[in-house]
Design an enzyme around this catalytic site. Structure first.
Site, short mmCIF file in Angstrom:
data_model
loop_
_atom_site.label_atom_id
_atom_site.label_comp_id
_atom_site.label_asym_id
_atom_site.label_seq_id
_atom_site.Cartn_x
_atom_site.Cartn_y
_atom_site.Cartn_z
N LYS A 85 0.85 -1.20 0.00
CA LYS A 85 0.00 0.00 0.00
C LYS A 85 0.88 1.25 0.00
O LYS A 85 1.88 1.30 0.73
CB LYS A 85 -0.92 -0.01 1.23
CG LYS A 85 -1.98 1.08 1.23
CD LYS A 85 -2.90 0.95 2.45
CE LYS A 85 -3.96 2.04 2.48
NZ LYS A 85 -4.81 1.98 3.70
N SER A 160 -9.80 2.68 2.63
CA SER A 160 -8.87 3.32 1.73
C SER A 160 -8.00 2.33 0.94
O SER A 160 -7.49 2.67 -0.12
CB SER A 160 -7.96 4.26 2.52
OG SER A 160 -7.16 3.53 3.44
N SER A 184 -9.95 0.22 6.85
CA SER A 184 -9.36 0.26 5.50
C SER A 184 -8.71 -1.02 5.03
O SER A 184 -8.33 -1.12 3.87
CB SER A 184 -8.35 1.41 5.40
OG SER A 184 -9.06 2.62 5.29
N1 GLN Z 1 -12.96 4.82 5.79
C1 GLN Z 1 -12.46 5.26 7.05
C2 GLN Z 1 -12.07 6.70 6.97
O1 GLN Z 1 -12.34 7.28 6.00
C3 GLN Z 1 -11.31 4.39 7.47
C4 GLN Z 1 -10.03 4.79 6.89
C5 GLN Z 1 -8.90 3.92 7.28
O2 GLN Z 1 -9.07 2.89 7.93
N2 GLN Z 1 -7.72 4.37 6.92
O3 GLN Z 1 -11.51 7.25 7.86
#
Ligand code: GLN
Length: 513
Positions: A85, A160, A184
Site C-alpha cells: 500500500k 482506503s 481500510s
Molecule cells: N474509511 C475510514 C475513513 O475514511 C477508514 C479509513 C482507514 O481505515 N484508513 O476514515
C-alpha cells in the site's frame, strides 16, 4: 496444502507458491514475471497500482532464487511477490499516499514492515492505490483516480486500501499489505471477496507508515485465503524498538490457528448493535448463514450487546480528524513533495507558499478533516468535542472487555452493504462514513479484527464480508474462526468464491463493446 500447483501462477495461493518454490518446482523469477505479465494485461482497467517496479521485483526474485540454489534456508514466504500500500515508505520507490502533495517524493528509508518483507525475500511488485492519506472507503479520494472492483468495474473496491484489495481480486499479486485506521483493510476485503486482518494495535510496527491517526492506525496483511493472510501476518508482525507503541511480545500463533481452523467449544458473540436495520438484506442473509455454519462446526453462539458501539462513528470522526490535523501539519511545502508559489506575489512568505501548496496539494476530503480536527482541538471546544470523544472511547473499550468475559470472539457483517457504484456516495461524506460503522469500534479499542468472504448476496451477486473480532493479543482466534468458516463456505459454494468472479478480460471486452 496441495502439491499440484495451479499452472496459472497468478491463480495459485501464496501457501502453494511458497511450497512449490521451496521444492524447486518453480522459481521466484517465474512467479514474479507471471504477476508482472498479469499487471500489464489488466491493470489499465483496474487501476490498482500507482507504481509498478518490474526491475526491482525481478532483481529481488533473482536474489531469492540464488540464495535458495546456494542452499540457504529461507523464510516461509521467500520468493512470493507482494504489493505494498502506498502509505508505507519504500526506499528509492515513490510513496504518495494517494496525494498530490507527495507527488515525486522518494523516501530515503523503508518502513519496518517493508524491511521485514525484503528480509523475508518477498519481491515487491509495486505500490497500491488508496484514498488520499487513507481517508475514505472507496479509493475515490485518491488524487490519481479510483481503483475498480474486479467483480464489477463500475463499482468501488472499498477504501482506503482499495488498491490492495483489487490487486488480490484481479490476481495481480497473491499478497498485499494494508493499513486500517477505521476499516481500510477489512471493508475493502469485504467488498472484493478477499481476506484482511487488522492486527491488535501495536502488533505490527507503525514505523514508516505515513500517519493518519496515530492512536488508531494499524498495518496488517491482505490475501485471498485465511492461511495466506496468517503467513503474511507472521512475517509483518512483531516488536519494533523504533515504534514506541509496538508491543514487546511474540506474534500470536496465527499460522498454527489458521492451519487447525478449530472452533470446537469456542464461544461466539453476535453483536446486536452491528446488524439489523440499515444492513442490506443479502448481507444479513449471508451473515446469518455463516453463523449457522460455525455452529455446525462446533462453536456455541450467543447474542451480545455492546451499547456504546452506537456512538463509535461519532467518536471516531472527532478523534481521527483531531489526530490527522496534527499529523498532516508536517506537509508544509518545505520538507517533502510539492511546492507551489502563489500567483502574482513577487516575494512570497513561507506562509504564503505553505498555503498555496496545501491548497493545491490536498484534496477536498483531507481539507474537510483538517478543518474538523483543528476545530475540535481548539481551546474552548477541546473538552466538549475531543475530550468527550475520548471518554466515549473508554466506554467502547469497556463494552469490548465486558463482552469478552462472556465470549471468545465477536462477529458481525464487515460492512452494511456490498460494493456500491463509483460516484454513488462521493458527494455525501456521511453516507461514505457510514460504510465503516461495523469496523470502527475495533480501532477505537485497539482489538484485532478480520474480514473474510461470507458468500455472494442474492440480490446483486456481489461479495459479502464476515467480520471476526477478538481480545487484544488474541489474534490467533480470528484465524481459528476464519479458517473454520472458510472451509465450510468453500463446501457451500463448491470452491473458492473468487472463482466465481467474472473473467476480467471478458468483462473488459464487454465494457468496450
Ligand atoms: N474509511 C475510514 C475513513 O475514511 C477508514 C479509513 C482507514 O481505515 N484508513 O476514515
Amino acid at each position: 496444502m496441495t502439491t499440484d500447483l495451479n499452472p496459472d501462477l497468478t491463480r495459485a495461493s501464496a501457501a502453494d507458491l511458497a511450497h512449490a518454490l521451496a521444492s524447486g518446482q518453480v522459481s521466484s523469477v517465474e512467479v514474479t514475471q507471471a504477476h508482472l505479465d498479469r499487471i500489464a494485461a489488466v491493470d489499465a482497467a483496474v487501476h490498482a497500482y500507482l507504481h509498478v517496479d518490474a526491475e526491482g521485483a525481478l532483481a529481488a526474485a533473482r536474489r531469492v532464487d540464488e540464495r535458495r540454489a546456494g542452499g540457504e534456508s529461507l523464510g516461509p514466504l521467500a520468493g512470493v511477490p507482494i504489493a505494498v500500500k502506498d502509505v508505507m515508505t519504500t526506499k528509492g520507490m515513490p510513496t504518495t499516499c494517494g496525494s498530490r502533495i507527495l507527488e515525486g517524493w522518494i523516501p530515503p528509508y523503508d518502513a519496518t514492515v517493508v524491511t521485514k518483507l525484503r528480509a523475508a525475500g518477498l519481491p515487491i511488485l509495486g505500490k497500491t492505490n488508496m484514498d488520499e492519506f487513507a481517508m475514505g472507503s472507496s479509493t475515490e479520494h485518491s488524487a490519481y483516480g479510483p481503483s475498480r472492483n474486479p467483480w464489477d468495474l463500475e463499482r468501488i473496491p472499498g477504501g482506503s486500501g482499495g488498491g490492495s484489495s483489487s490487486v488480490l481480486a484481479s490476481f495481480q499479486a497473491p499478497l498485499a499489505t494494508g493499513t486500517d485506521t477505521g476499516g481500510s483493510i477489512r471493508q475493502p476485503a469485504a467488498v472484493t471477496g478477499t481476506v484482511g486482518t487488522k492486527p491488535t494495535y501495536g502488533g505490527v510496527s507503525r514505523y514508516g507508515l505515513v500517519a493518519l491517526a496515530s492512536s488508531l492506525d494499524q498495518a496488517g496483511p491482505c490475501a485471498r485465503s485465511v492461511l495466506d493472510t496468517a503467513l503474511l501476518h507472521a512475517v509483518m508482525g512483531g516488536h519494533d524498538p523504533r515504534d514506541s507503541t509496538s508491543i514487546d511480545a511474540p506474534v500470536p500463533p496465527v499460522v498454527e490457528a489458521a492451519r487447525a481452523g478449530d472452533v470446537t467449544g469456542l464461544r461466539i458473540g453476535v453483536v446486536r448493535e452491528l446488524g439489523g436495520e440499515g444492513y442490506q438484506a443479502g448481507v444479513r442473509t449471508r451473515f446469518e448463514e455463516s453463523v449457522r455454519l460455525l455452529v455446525d462446526a462446533g462453536a456455541e453462539v450467543v447474542e451480545v450487546s455492546c451499547p456504546s458501539f452506537v456512538y463509535a462513528l461519532a467518536t471516531y470522526y472527532l478523534i481521527l480528524p483531531s489526530e490527522a490535523s496534527s499529523n498532516l501539519a508536517k506537509f508544509d511545502a518545505m520538507r517533502y513533495g510539492l511546492r507551489v508559489y502563489p500567483d502574482g506575489v513577487e516575494t512570497p512568505s513561507a506562509e504564503q507558499v505553505m498555503a498555496a501548496s496545501r491548497d493545491a496539494g490536498f484534496g477536498d476530503e483531507v481539507k474537510r478533516r483538517i478543518i474538523l480536527g483543528t476545530y475540535a482541538l481548539s481551546s474552548g471546544y477541546y473538552d466538549a468535542y475531543y475530550g468527550s470523544a475520548q471518554k466515549v472511547r473508554t466506554l467502547i473499550a469497556q463494552d469490548f472487555a465486558a463482552a469478552f468475559e462472556q465470549v471468545d470472539v465477536l462477529v458481525s457483517p464487515t460492512a452494511p452493504t456490498t460494493a456500491f457504484k463509483l460516484g454513488d456516495k462521493l458527494d455525501d461524506p456521511m453516507a461514505m462514513y457510514l460504510n465503516d460503522i461495523a469496523t470502527i469500534p475495533a480501532n477505537l479499542a485497539g482489538v484485532p479484527g478480520m474480514s473474510l468472504p461470507a458468500g455472494l448476496a442474492d440480490e446483486d451477486g456481489l461479495p459479502v464480508g464476515f467480520q471476526i473480532l477478538a481480545p487484544a493479543m488474541r489474534d490467533e482466534r480470528l484465524y481459528a474462526v476464519g479458517a473454520a468458516l472458510e472451509r465450510a463456505l468453500t463446501d457451500r459454494w463448491g470452491g473458492p468464491l473468487l472463482d466465481r468472479a467474472p473473467e476480467l478480460d471478458a468483462s473488459l471486452e464487454r465494457k468496450d463493446a
